[in-house]
Design a protein around this motif. Structure first.
Motif, short mmCIF file in Angstrom:
data_model
loop_
_atom_site.label_atom_id
_atom_site.label_comp_id
_atom_site.label_asym_id
_atom_site.label_seq_id
_atom_site.Cartn_x
_atom_site.Cartn_y
_atom_site.Cartn_z
N ARG A 5 0.85 -1.05 -0.43
CA ARG A 5 -0.76 0.14 0.02
C ARG A 5 0.81 1.03 -0.03
NH1 ARG A 5 -5.59 -0.53 1.40
NH2 ARG A 5 -5.64 -2.93 1.45
N THR A 6 0.76 2.67 -0.80
CA THR A 6 1.33 3.55 -0.97
C THR A 6 0.60 4.88 -0.58
OG1 THR A 6 2.28 2.18 -2.38
CG2 THR A 6 2.54 4.27 -3.06
N LEU A 7 0.91 5.96 -0.22
CA LEU A 7 0.68 7.10 0.34
C LEU A 7 1.82 7.84 0.22
CD1 LEU A 7 -2.12 8.04 2.29
CD2 LEU A 7 -0.17 8.41 4.01
N LEU A 38 3.76 2.57 1.81
CA LEU A 38 5.47 3.62 1.20
C LEU A 38 4.79 4.51 1.75
CD1 LEU A 38 8.28 3.13 -0.40
CD2 LEU A 38 6.67 2.55 -2.48
N ILE A 39 5.85 5.54 1.04
CA ILE A 39 5.53 6.82 1.66
C ILE A 39 6.42 7.34 0.55
CG2 ILE A 39 6.03 9.12 2.72
CD1 ILE A 39 4.04 6.85 4.32
N VAL A 40 5.61 8.13 0.18
CA VAL A 40 5.89 8.21 -1.97
C VAL A 40 5.83 10.27 -1.62
CG1 VAL A 40 5.97 6.71 -3.51
CG2 VAL A 40 4.29 8.19 -2.96
N ALA A 41 7.28 11.10 -1.85
CA ALA A 41 6.79 12.67 -1.95
C ALA A 41 6.29 12.71 -2.94
CB ALA A 41 8.47 12.76 -1.35
N SER A 42 5.10 14.08 -2.99
CA SER A 42 4.48 13.44 -3.74
C SER A 42 4.69 15.38 -4.28
CB SER A 42 3.00 13.88 -3.21
OG SER A 42 2.18 14.63 -2.26
N GLY A 43 3.94 16.20 -4.85
CA GLY A 43 4.17 17.45 -5.66
C GLY A 43 5.32 18.08 -6.02
N ARG A 44 5.72 19.50 -5.84
CA ARG A 44 7.22 20.13 -5.90
C ARG A 44 8.13 19.65 -5.16
NH1 ARG A 44 3.51 24.41 -8.05
NH2 ARG A 44 3.61 23.83 -9.48
N ARG A 61 8.32 13.16 -6.28
CA ARG A 61 8.19 12.49 -7.43
C ARG A 61 8.82 10.95 -7.06
NH1 ARG A 61 5.86 15.39 -12.34
NH2 ARG A 61 3.76 16.19 -11.37
N VAL A 62 9.74 10.84 -5.42
CA VAL A 62 10.41 9.87 -5.71
C VAL A 62 9.38 8.45 -4.03
CG1 VAL A 62 12.63 10.16 -6.21
CG2 VAL A 62 11.97 11.21 -3.68
N GLN A 63 10.28 7.50 -4.24
CA GLN A 63 9.68 6.68 -2.92
C GLN A 63 10.70 7.05 -1.92
OE1 GLN A 63 10.34 2.97 -4.24
NE2 GLN A 63 9.34 2.27 -5.24
N LEU A 111 -4.08 9.96 -5.04
CA LEU A 111 -4.74 10.97 -4.87
C LEU A 111 -4.92 8.85 -3.20
CD1 LEU A 111 -7.96 12.94 -4.83
CD2 LEU A 111 -5.18 13.66 -4.17
N GLY A 112 -5.24 8.95 -2.41
CA GLY A 112 -6.43 7.88 -1.32
C GLY A 112 -4.35 6.78 -0.66
N LEU A 113 -5.61 5.76 -0.72
CA LEU A 113 -4.47 4.42 -0.18
C LEU A 113 -3.99 3.84 -1.47
CD1 LEU A 113 -2.02 3.69 1.96
CD2 LEU A 113 -4.12 2.54 3.30
#
Length: 136
Positions: A5-7, A38-44, A61-63, A111-113
């Motif tokens: 699962r990823t957030l 798994l936490i991924v960095a979103s946005g800019r 945009r990376v793990q 968006l979401g899990l």
């Protein structure tokens, strides 16, 4: 091939989770899932100064890391320090433990899990920081 699962979490909070200083993620919705996330960095990307005044560019945009989601409950004011944000009425506190940094492979958040193939997630050894793998 398994999945995790990823957030997606914006910076600098994704890095705070990876470093273990943010142990509560705040969401407006709950989940019944407990276990690896798994936490991924979103946005800019975000320019961020540390306590010593050094400026880092935190990637997007990376793990970033994996954590164990151990509890989801209504947020209370006592969660503010652990979440690094003010208490939000009606929000949920996602309590995470055991962050383990991963190789920062490109990953566009959603968006979401959601599910990500676990074969593409490579946990770093203790003492390694995901930013070091990026040459930051």
């Amino acid at each position: 091939m398994g999945e995790i699962r990823t957030l997606a979490v914006r910076q600098p909070w994704a890095t705070y989770i990876a470093e273990g200083t943010k142990t509560v993620e705040v969401r407006t919705w709950a989940t019944r899932h407990r276990g690896p996330v798994l936490i991924v960095a979103s946005g800019r990307p975000l320019r961020h100064a540390d306590e010593a005044g050094a400026v880092w560019v935190l990637p997007a945009r990376v793990q970033v890391c994996t954590v164990e989601l151990v509890e989801v409950r209504p947020m209370v004011p006592a969660d503010e320090a652990l979440a690094h944000v003010p208490c939000v009425p009606g929000a949920f506190a996602w309590v995470v433990e055991r962050p383990r940094m991963v190789r920062p492979a490109p990953h566009r958040g959603r968006l979401g899990l959601y599910r990500t193939p676990s074969a593409g997630v490579h946990v770093l050894t203790d003492g390694e920081h995901y930013l070091d793998c990026m040459g930051v």
